[in-house]
Scaffold this active site. Structure first.
Site, PDB file in Angstrom:
ATOM      1  N   GLN A   1      -1.346  38.571  21.552  1.00 21.01           N
ATOM      2  CA  GLN A   1      -1.896  39.584  22.474  1.00 21.01           C
ATOM      3  C   GLN A   1      -1.838  39.146  23.937  1.00 21.01           C
ATOM      4  O   GLN A   1      -2.028  39.939  24.847  1.00 21.01           O
ATOM      5  CB  GLN A   1      -3.365  39.878  22.124  1.00 21.01           C
ATOM      6  CG  GLN A   1      -3.534  40.560  20.796  1.00 21.01           C
ATOM      7  CD  GLN A   1      -4.944  40.394  20.238  1.00 21.01           C
ATOM      8  OE1 GLN A   1      -5.766  41.282  20.384  1.00 21.01           O
ATOM      9  NE2 GLN A   1      -5.218  39.264  19.626  1.00 21.01           N
TER      10      GLN A   1
ATOM     11  N   ASP B   1     -13.406  42.386  30.589  1.00 24.45           N
ATOM     12  CA  ASP B   1     -14.867  42.271  30.498  1.00 24.45           C
ATOM     13  C   ASP B   1     -15.543  41.965  31.832  1.00 24.45           C
ATOM     14  O   ASP B   1     -16.730  41.652  31.859  1.00 24.45           O
ATOM     15  CB  ASP B   1     -15.221  41.170  29.479  1.00 24.45           C
ATOM     16  CG  ASP B   1     -14.580  39.828  29.846  1.00 24.45           C
ATOM     17  OD1 ASP B   1     -13.691  39.801  30.717  1.00 24.45           O
ATOM     18  OD2 ASP B   1     -14.973  38.806  29.258  1.00 24.45           O
TER      19      ASP B   1
ATOM     20  N   ARG C   1     -12.924  37.853  23.314  1.00 26.69           N
ATOM     21  CA  ARG C   1     -14.056  36.923  23.457  1.00 26.69           C
ATOM     22  C   ARG C   1     -15.364  37.628  23.097  1.00 26.69           C
ATOM     23  O   ARG C   1     -15.487  38.098  21.975  1.00 26.69           O
ATOM     24  CB  ARG C   1     -14.109  36.346  24.875  1.00 26.69           C
ATOM     25  CG  ARG C   1     -14.818  35.003  24.921  1.00 26.69           C
ATOM     26  CD  ARG C   1     -14.850  34.447  26.323  1.00 26.69           C
ATOM     27  NE  ARG C   1     -13.587  33.917  26.741  1.00 26.69           N
ATOM     28  CZ  ARG C   1     -13.154  32.689  26.458  1.00 26.69           C
ATOM     29  NH1 ARG C   1     -13.892  31.868  25.783  1.00 26.69           N
ATOM     30  NH2 ARG C   1     -11.985  32.285  26.881  1.00 26.69           N
TER      31      ARG C   1
ATOM     32  N   LYS D   1      -7.594  58.933  -0.298  1.00 25.00           N
ATOM     33  CA  LYS D   1      -7.038  58.192   0.846  1.00 25.00           C
ATOM     34  C   LYS D   1      -6.468  56.892   0.295  1.00 25.00           C
ATOM     35  O   LYS D   1      -7.153  56.181  -0.446  1.00 25.00           O
ATOM     36  CB  LYS D   1      -8.162  57.892   1.834  1.00 25.00           C
ATOM     37  CG  LYS D   1      -7.724  57.551   3.214  1.00 25.00           C
ATOM     38  CD  LYS D   1      -8.970  57.427   4.098  1.00 25.00           C
ATOM     39  CE  LYS D   1      -8.617  56.986   5.477  1.00 25.00           C
ATOM     40  NZ  LYS D   1      -8.248  58.022   6.372  1.00 25.00           N
TER      41      LYS D   1
ATOM     42  N   THR E   1      -7.507  38.843  33.183  1.00 24.31           N
ATOM     43  CA  THR E   1      -7.834  38.486  31.798  1.00 24.31           C
ATOM     44  C   THR E   1      -7.524  39.679  30.905  1.00 24.31           C
ATOM     45  O   THR E   1      -7.748  40.824  31.309  1.00 24.31           O
ATOM     46  CB  THR E   1      -9.315  38.100  31.622  1.00 24.31           C
ATOM     47  OG1 THR E   1      -9.642  38.103  30.215  1.00 24.31           O
ATOM     48  CG2 THR E   1     -10.272  39.054  32.324  1.00 24.31           C
TER      49      THR E   1
ATOM     50  N   ARG F   1      -8.016  25.452  31.478  1.00 27.68           N
ATOM     51  CA  ARG F   1      -9.480  25.524  31.557  1.00 27.68           C
ATOM     52  C   ARG F   1      -9.872  24.096  31.926  1.00 27.68           C
ATOM     53  O   ARG F   1      -9.456  23.155  31.257  1.00 27.68           O
ATOM     54  CB  ARG F   1     -10.075  25.937  30.218  1.00 27.68           C
ATOM     55  CG  ARG F   1      -9.490  27.268  29.694  1.00 27.68           C
ATOM     56  CD  ARG F   1     -10.283  27.797  28.533  1.00 27.68           C
ATOM     57  NE  ARG F   1      -9.576  28.853  27.818  1.00 27.68           N
ATOM     58  CZ  ARG F   1      -9.549  30.141  28.172  1.00 27.68           C
ATOM     59  NH1 ARG F   1     -10.176  30.531  29.268  1.00 27.68           N
ATOM     60  NH2 ARG F   1      -8.909  31.038  27.443  1.00 27.68           N
TER      61      ARG F   1
ATOM     62  N   GLY G   1     -10.481  34.931  34.971  1.00 28.10           N
ATOM     63  CA  GLY G   1     -11.602  35.664  34.385  1.00 28.10           C
ATOM     64  C   GLY G   1     -12.949  35.120  34.830  1.00 28.10           C
ATOM     65  O   GLY G   1     -13.036  34.445  35.864  1.00 28.10           O
ATOM     66  N   ASP G   2     -13.996  35.370  34.048  1.00 29.54           N
ATOM     67  CA  ASP G   2     -15.339  35.026  34.542  1.00 29.54           C
ATOM     68  C   ASP G   2     -15.571  33.512  34.654  1.00 29.54           C
ATOM     69  O   ASP G   2     -16.290  33.067  35.551  1.00 29.54           O
ATOM     70  CB  ASP G   2     -16.443  35.723  33.736  1.00 29.54           C
ATOM     71  CG  ASP G   2     -16.342  35.491  32.252  1.00 29.54           C
ATOM     72  OD1 ASP G   2     -15.402  34.809  31.811  1.00 29.54           O
ATOM     73  OD2 ASP G   2     -17.227  35.996  31.531  1.00 29.54           O
TER      74      ASP G   2
ATOM     75  N   GLY H   1      -7.393  31.884  30.562  1.00 26.70           N
ATOM     76  CA  GLY H   1      -6.333  32.394  29.684  1.00 26.70           C
ATOM     77  C   GLY H   1      -5.281  33.134  30.502  1.00 26.70           C
ATOM     78  O   GLY H   1      -5.611  33.936  31.369  1.00 26.70           O
TER      79      GLY H   1
ATOM     80  N   SER I   1      -4.806  54.245   2.074  1.00 26.24           N
ATOM     81  CA  SER I   1      -4.844  52.992   2.846  1.00 26.24           C
ATOM     82  C   SER I   1      -5.802  53.157   4.015  1.00 26.24           C
ATOM     83  O   SER I   1      -6.086  54.290   4.432  1.00 26.24           O
ATOM     84  CB  SER I   1      -3.449  52.644   3.375  1.00 26.24           C
ATOM     85  OG  SER I   1      -3.042  53.615   4.312  1.00 26.24           O
TER      86      SER I   1
ATOM     87  N   HIS J   1      -2.988  34.945  19.678  1.00 27.44           N
ATOM     88  CA  HIS J   1      -2.435  34.801  21.029  1.00 27.44           C
ATOM     89  C   HIS J   1      -1.214  35.662  21.309  1.00 27.44           C
ATOM     90  O   HIS J   1      -0.770  35.737  22.461  1.00 27.44           O
ATOM     91  CB  HIS J   1      -2.105  33.328  21.294  1.00 27.44           C
ATOM     92  CG  HIS J   1      -3.350  32.509  21.483  1.00 27.44           C
ATOM     93  ND1 HIS J   1      -4.138  32.121  20.426  1.00 27.44           N
ATOM     94  CD2 HIS J   1      -3.964  32.053  22.601  1.00 27.44           C
ATOM     95  CE1 HIS J   1      -5.175  31.439  20.879  1.00 27.44           C
ATOM     96  NE2 HIS J   1      -5.093  31.385  22.199  1.00 27.44           N
TER      97      HIS J   1
ATOM     98  N   ASP K   1      -9.204  40.506  28.489  1.00 25.58           N
ATOM     99  CA  ASP K   1     -10.443  40.971  27.841  1.00 25.58           C
ATOM    100  C   ASP K   1     -11.072  42.213  28.489  1.00 25.58           C
ATOM    101  O   ASP K   1     -11.903  42.879  27.869  1.00 25.58           O
ATOM    102  CB  ASP K   1     -11.488  39.851  27.833  1.00 25.58           C
ATOM    103  CG  ASP K   1     -11.008  38.621  27.071  1.00 25.58           C
ATOM    104  OD1 ASP K   1     -10.118  38.770  26.227  1.00 25.58           O
ATOM    105  OD2 ASP K   1     -11.533  37.529  27.340  1.00 25.58           O
TER     106      ASP K   1
ATOM    107  N   ARG L   1       3.155  37.233  42.940  1.00 21.25           N
ATOM    108  CA  ARG L   1       4.216  37.725  43.838  1.00 21.25           C
ATOM    109  C   ARG L   1       3.607  38.508  44.997  1.00 21.25           C
ATOM    110  O   ARG L   1       3.989  38.332  46.160  1.00 21.25           O
ATOM    111  CB  ARG L   1       5.175  38.602  43.033  1.00 21.25           C
ATOM    112  CG  ARG L   1       6.222  39.343  43.839  1.00 21.25           C
ATOM    113  CD  ARG L   1       7.096  40.139  42.886  1.00 21.25           C
ATOM    114  NE  ARG L   1       8.076  40.949  43.557  1.00 21.25           N
ATOM    115  CZ  ARG L   1       7.863  42.193  43.969  1.00 21.25           C
ATOM    116  NH1 ARG L   1       6.676  42.755  43.785  1.00 21.25           N
ATOM    117  NH2 ARG L   1       8.827  42.866  44.558  1.00 21.25           N
TER     118      ARG L   1
ATOM    119  N   ARG M   1      -3.106  49.634   0.670  1.00 24.83           N
ATOM    120  CA  ARG M   1      -4.009  48.508   0.945  1.00 24.83           C
ATOM    121  C   ARG M   1      -4.997  48.823   2.070  1.00 24.83           C
ATOM    122  O   ARG M   1      -4.756  49.693   2.907  1.00 24.83           O
ATOM    123  CB  ARG M   1      -3.198  47.284   1.371  1.00 24.83           C
ATOM    124  CG  ARG M   1      -2.593  46.560   0.196  1.00 24.83           C
ATOM    125  CD  ARG M   1      -1.712  45.427   0.663  1.00 24.83           C
ATOM    126  NE  ARG M   1      -1.282  44.625  -0.483  1.00 24.83           N
ATOM    127  CZ  ARG M   1      -0.278  43.772  -0.463  1.00 24.83           C
ATOM    128  NH1 ARG M   1       0.441  43.619   0.631  1.00 24.83           N
ATOM    129  NH2 ARG M   1       0.030  43.066  -1.528  1.00 24.83           N
TER     130      ARG M   1
END
Ligand code: F6P
Length: 323
Positions: A255, A130, A172, A214, A126, A72, A102-103, A11, A216, A253, A128, A21, A163
């Site tokens: 993110q 992780d 992941r 409360k 990555t 991948r 990543g891993d 990813g 929301s 995505h 993640d 760079r 709401r």
């Protein structure tokens, strides 16, 4: 060593370009030539290479994604695919590799090293966060800021409509993005794979909040949580608690995109520089990382077997602060 190759794999993550760079400029500083390998291991198998100079990486430090593109690669999981890739590298005179990913990318690098003995150094890239052997992975900081920005915006509409929002974030099998987003976004609850799902307690908390007027609430769900995801959490909550009008947002995505944060650019620059110097020292089959703000090395064996440990006191913090 006269010529090295560099690729981005798995990813994409904001800051990969800053790392690239740093790899290219450090190599050139040490009189090494650099070959950019497009589309990760896929491009390695296809010989999709480009000789890089200082200018190939001009004006990219601030760009998200990866200019080398990524993939991948199922073909690289086969011995035949790896042998073809090795032949392509030899034809291009590449004598060492920097793999940013990543891993899954580390697992590929390890298998490649065992089969061909090509010197390889990994760089943790990555969103993640992780990976074992580093406190930080390239892209994580930007992804967190993107997710928190989204939560802030969701809070505006959640509050306006009274709401409950269930927001699913990436990561992941790991809950680092979810947990830190939950703390920074002031979420009522966070569901992560590292802890047992606790829907009943969440419902009790929502009921208490409702009784105390409360209006929301926001719950963060890591995509890898064993509840199954935000839609499932919504259904389970709504089975027993229906006071709030509930909505689900899956951030997805978004993110992975965006301008890399200052932290991601600085860390990526340090890690890319360290990767080249590590290769030059003759070290291989390992990844560079940052532990307590210092560059460290971790073998691919460890980095692919173990996972970054989560500090679960952070999880308690969500509980305490969300009151
Ligand atoms: O590893 C990065 C990541 O964005 C994970 O958070 C997510 O589970 C996965 O990649 C998504 O992968 P893809 O882009 O192949 O759908």
């Amino acid at each position: 060593m006269k010529r090295i190759g560099v690729l981005t794999s798995g990813g994409d993550a904001p800051g990969m370009n800053a790392c690239l760079r740093a790899v290219v400029r450090t190599a050139i500083y040490h009189n090494l030539e650099v070959v950019g390998i497009y589309r990760g291991y896929e491009g390695m198998i296809d010989g999709d290479f480009l000789k890089m100079d200082r200018h190939s990486v001009s004006n990219i430090i601030q760009r998200g994604g990866t200019i080398l593109k990524t993939s991948r690669s199922p073909r690289f999981r086969t011995e035949e695919g790896r042998q073809t890739a090795y032949n392509r590298l030899k034809e291009a005179g590449v004598e060492g590799l920097v793999v940013i990913g990543g891993d899954g990318s580390y697992a590929g690098a390890q298998a490649f090293y065992h089969q061909t003995k090509m010197p390889i150094v990994g760089v943790p890239g990555t969103i993640d966060n992780d990976l074992y052997g580093t406190d930080y992975t390239i892209g994580y900081d930007t992804a967190l800021n993107t997710a928190v920005d989204a939560i802030d915006k969701i809070r505006n509409t959640a509050d306006s409509h009274n709401r409950l929002f269930i927001v699913e974030v990436m990561g992941r099998d790991a809950g680092f993005i979810a947990l830190n987003t939950g703390i920074a976004g002031g979420a009522e609850a966070v569901l992560i794979p590292e802890t047992p799902t606790y829907i009943d307690q969440i419902i009790t908390k929502l009921e208490t909040g409702w009784r105390h007027h409360k209006t929301s609430s926001i719950i963060i769900v890591a995509e890898g949580d064993d509840s199954g995801g935000a839609m499932e959490v919504k259904d389970k909550i709504n089975e027993k608690f229906t006071e709030y009008d509930t909505r689900v947002v899956i951030l997805g995505h978004v993110q992975r995109g965006g301008i890399p944060s200052c932290k991601d650019r600085v860390m990526a620059s340090r890690l890319g520089h360290a990767a080249v110097e590590t290769l030059m020292e003759g070290l291989t089959n390992l990844a560079v990382g940052l532990k307590n703000n210092k560059i460290v090395h971790t073998s691919f064996t460890k980095a692919t077997k173990l996972h970054q440990e989560m500090d679960l006191t952070m999880f308690e913090l969500v509980e305490i602060l969300s009151g």
